[in-house]
Write a protein that holds these residues in place. Structure first.
Motif, PDB file in Angstrom:
ATOM      1  N   UNK A  11       0.832  -1.201   0.000  1.00 41.88           N
ATOM      2  CA  UNK A  11       0.000   0.000   0.000  1.00 41.88           C
ATOM      3  C   UNK A  11       0.869   1.255   0.000  1.00 41.88           C
ATOM      4  N   UNK A  12       0.704   2.077  -1.036  1.00 42.63           N
ATOM      5  CA  UNK A  12       1.455   3.325  -1.164  1.00 42.63           C
ATOM      6  C   UNK A  12       0.464   4.480  -1.242  1.00 42.63           C
ATOM      7  N   UNK A  13       0.697   5.519  -0.441  1.00 42.69           N
ATOM      8  CA  UNK A  13      -0.193   6.684  -0.439  1.00 42.69           C
ATOM      9  C   UNK A  13       0.637   7.933  -0.706  1.00 42.69           C
ATOM     10  N   UNK A  14       0.511   8.501  -1.908  1.00 46.02           N
ATOM     11  CA  UNK A  14       1.260   9.726  -2.222  1.00 46.02           C
ATOM     12  C   UNK A  14       0.567  10.957  -1.643  1.00 46.02           C
ATOM     13  N   UNK A  15       1.232  12.077  -1.693  1.00 49.00           N
ATOM     14  CA  UNK A  15       0.622  13.333  -1.283  1.00 49.00           C
ATOM     15  C   UNK A  15      -0.072  13.969  -2.488  1.00 49.00           C
ATOM     16  N   UNK A  16      -0.806  15.068  -2.269  1.00 48.34           N
ATOM     17  CA  UNK A  16      -1.604  15.628  -3.354  1.00 48.34           C
ATOM     18  C   UNK A  16      -1.769  17.139  -3.206  1.00 48.34           C
ATOM     19  N   UNK A  17      -2.077  17.786  -4.331  1.00 44.90           N
ATOM     20  CA  UNK A  17      -2.477  19.193  -4.352  1.00 44.90           C
ATOM     21  C   UNK A  17      -3.661  19.308  -5.309  1.00 44.90           C
ATOM     22  N   UNK A  18      -4.259  20.484  -5.374  1.00 46.22           N
ATOM     23  CA  UNK A  18      -5.443  20.672  -6.223  1.00 46.22           C
ATOM     24  C   UNK A  18      -5.152  21.692  -7.317  1.00 46.22           C
ATOM     25  N   UNK A  19      -5.591  21.371  -8.536  1.00 44.00           N
ATOM     26  CA  UNK A  19      -5.478  22.295  -9.660  1.00 44.00           C
ATOM     27  C   UNK A  19      -6.864  22.801 -10.042  1.00 44.00           C
ATOM     28  N   UNK A  20      -6.912  24.056 -10.481  1.00 49.59           N
ATOM     29  CA  UNK A  20      -8.168  24.678 -10.898  1.00 49.59           C
ATOM     30  C   UNK A  20      -7.983  25.259 -12.292  1.00 49.59           C
ATOM     31  N   UNK A  21      -8.862  24.877 -13.213  1.00 49.44           N
ATOM     32  CA  UNK A  21      -8.837  25.402 -14.582  1.00 49.44           C
ATOM     33  C   UNK A  21      -9.748  26.625 -14.624  1.00 49.44           C
ATOM     34  N   UNK A  22      -9.167  27.803 -14.872  1.00 47.94           N
ATOM     35  CA  UNK A  22      -9.911  29.064 -14.791  1.00 47.94           C
ATOM     36  C   UNK A  22     -10.132  29.640 -16.190  1.00 47.94           C
ATOM     37  N   UNK A  23     -11.279  30.293 -16.371  1.00 44.46           N
ATOM     38  CA  UNK A  23     -11.645  30.864 -17.665  1.00 44.46           C
ATOM     39  C   UNK A  23     -10.556  31.769 -18.215  1.00 44.46           C
ATOM     40  N   UNK A  24     -10.436  31.797 -19.547  1.00 44.50           N
ATOM     41  CA  UNK A  24      -9.417  32.614 -20.204  1.00 44.50           C
ATOM     42  C   UNK A  24      -9.614  34.096 -19.972  1.00 44.50           C
ATOM     43  N   UNK A  25      -8.516  34.806 -19.895  1.00 45.40           N
ATOM     44  CA  UNK A  25      -8.527  36.251 -19.650  1.00 45.40           C
ATOM     45  C   UNK A  25      -8.266  36.990 -20.949  1.00 45.40           C
ATOM     46  N   UNK A  26      -8.897  38.153 -21.117  1.00 42.46           N
ATOM     47  CA  UNK A  26      -8.641  38.992 -22.284  1.00 42.46           C
ATOM     48  C   UNK A  26      -8.270  40.397 -21.818  1.00 42.46           C
ATOM     49  N   UNK A  27      -7.737  41.194 -22.724  1.00 37.69           N
ATOM     50  CA  UNK A  27      -7.401  42.567 -22.394  1.00 37.69           C
ATOM     51  C   UNK A  27      -8.654  43.313 -21.952  1.00 37.69           C
ATOM     52  N   UNK A  28      -8.559  44.036 -20.857  1.00 32.41           N
ATOM     53  CA  UNK A  28      -9.710  44.753 -20.324  1.00 32.41           C
ATOM     54  C   UNK A  28     -10.454  43.976 -19.254  1.00 32.41           C
TER      55      UNK A  28
END
Length: 371
Positions: free
Chosen positions: A62-79
């Protein structure tokens, strides 16, 4: 759990990269702007080859790695700082994350629309940085107006905030992110209260085409786009740039670890870019790993750099911290070299540490406690 937000202009590969990193297909990846509106979230295990080695030493399945969370955020535009595109939503979402992965397009492909009509990674980075800085300036102006009266009335905390705002505003006005301003420890504490977007630790992900990955990974200078981003990140952010091909990483999703390694080797790449990116973000967040191993399980535990032994013990259970007596520690490299705890102990590599010990990444620990 700490979060890293994946940001960038529309159509630079953010959602494709998110799917690859999280090994899911949560995020829609399409050839048009704003195919992502609501942020997608996914927990990601942090690759750590040390766990497999320790599991063999301890004869653990049994192996248990550590973890983090990623968030995919909407694209940004000028303004965006003034509400353009999905600006307000974008800025609200990015304010919630702890670090930023800024995806930058570093490949030419006429079939994939670029929001600004051409491929220019430095221009793209500066568009995003400008919007973050403009949003921060607006935040600081609001903060200043609510603190100045208190400061004039003798409120020391308010006065310290106004002084820091006076230091930040000209720095931001010059186009520099808050992250790069030299501050005292006391000022850093105050800065965290401001929740500035440009103060968040940042890493740049250079998204290259499939046929350029091997060369760019071995020598960033072989791809002029990657070289430009690498130089810019170091000069203007003191930040790291990682080369990755989101398209290749998505292809690897359907392969086993062994098949992935074999495929990458066939195209001249030693390691998955996702693995490198995940580890880089983990360290960017100030996170480190200590390890425990035994017949029951081999496990990675996350702690913040600078944590003392009792605090690290508390990651397992609050009772471990409350009743902490000592920690028996051996460095992973020593344990792996000698092949067993017994041999490492005979070689004098196992030591007992007390409450003042600052835990190091790669420490293999057994805590002694009494409640």
């Amino acid at each position: 759990m700490l979060q890293a937000g994946i940001v960038g202009l529309p159509n630079v590969g953010k959602s494709t990269l998110f799917n690859a990193v999280t090994r899911t297909r949560k995020a829609e990846a399409a050839n048009y702007p704003f195919c992502t509106i609501e942020p997608n979230q996914g927990v990601v295990t942090v690759p750590d080859e040390r766990l497999d080695v320790l599991a063999k030493i301890s004869n653990t399945k049994k192996i248990i790695p550590t973890a983090i969370e990623f968030v995919d955020i909407a694209g940004l535009v000028k303004g965006a700082s003034e509400g353009a595109g999905l600006g307000n939503k974008f800025l609200a979402n990015i304010r919630q994350v702890d670090a930023i992965v800024q995806v930058v397009r570093c490949f030419d492909n006429d079939d994939i629309v670029h929001e600004l009509g051409s491929v220019d990674p430095i221009r793209d980075i500066e568009v995003i940085n400008s919007e973050l800085i403009l949003a921060d300036l607006a935040t600081l102006e609001k903060r200043r107006s609510s603190r100045e009266k208190k400061a004039k009335g003798g409120d020391k905390e308010a006065a310290a905030e106004v002084a820091l705002i006076d230091k930040l505003v000209p720095h931001l006005d010059s186009g520099k992110p808050a992250l790069t301003l030299e501050l005292s420890k006391e000022e850093h504490v105050i800065l965290r209260e401001f929740c500035l977007l440009s103060a968040k630790p940042t890493i740049f992900a250079c998204n290259v085409s499939e046929d350029e990955l091997a060369a760019a990974s071995a020598d960033p200078g072989s791809n002029p786009y990657v070289k430009a981003v690498t130089d810019y990140a170091a000069t203007h952010h003191g930040a790291e740039a990682v080369v990755i091909s989101a398209a290749i990483e998505c292809e690897l999703m359907d392969l086993s670890p062994e098949e992935s390694t074999e495929y990458l080797a066939s195209i001249g790449v030693a390691e998955s870019g996702c693995g490198l990116l995940i580890r880089s973000v983990y360290h960017l967040l100030g996170l480190r790993t200590y390890l425990t191993t035994g017949e029951k399980e081999t496990r990675a535990w996350t702690f913040t750099a600078g944590t003392k032994a009792p605090g690290a013990a508390g990651v397992i259970h609050s009772d471990f911290e409350r009743g902490f007596i000592a920690a028996e520690i051996v460095a992973y490299t020593d344990l792996a070299h000698f092949g067993s705890m017994g041999k490492a102990r005979e070689a004098g590599k196992v030591r007992i540490e007390g409450k003042a010990y600052e835990v190091k990444d790669g420490d293999v620990i057994e805590f002694r406690f009494n409640v």
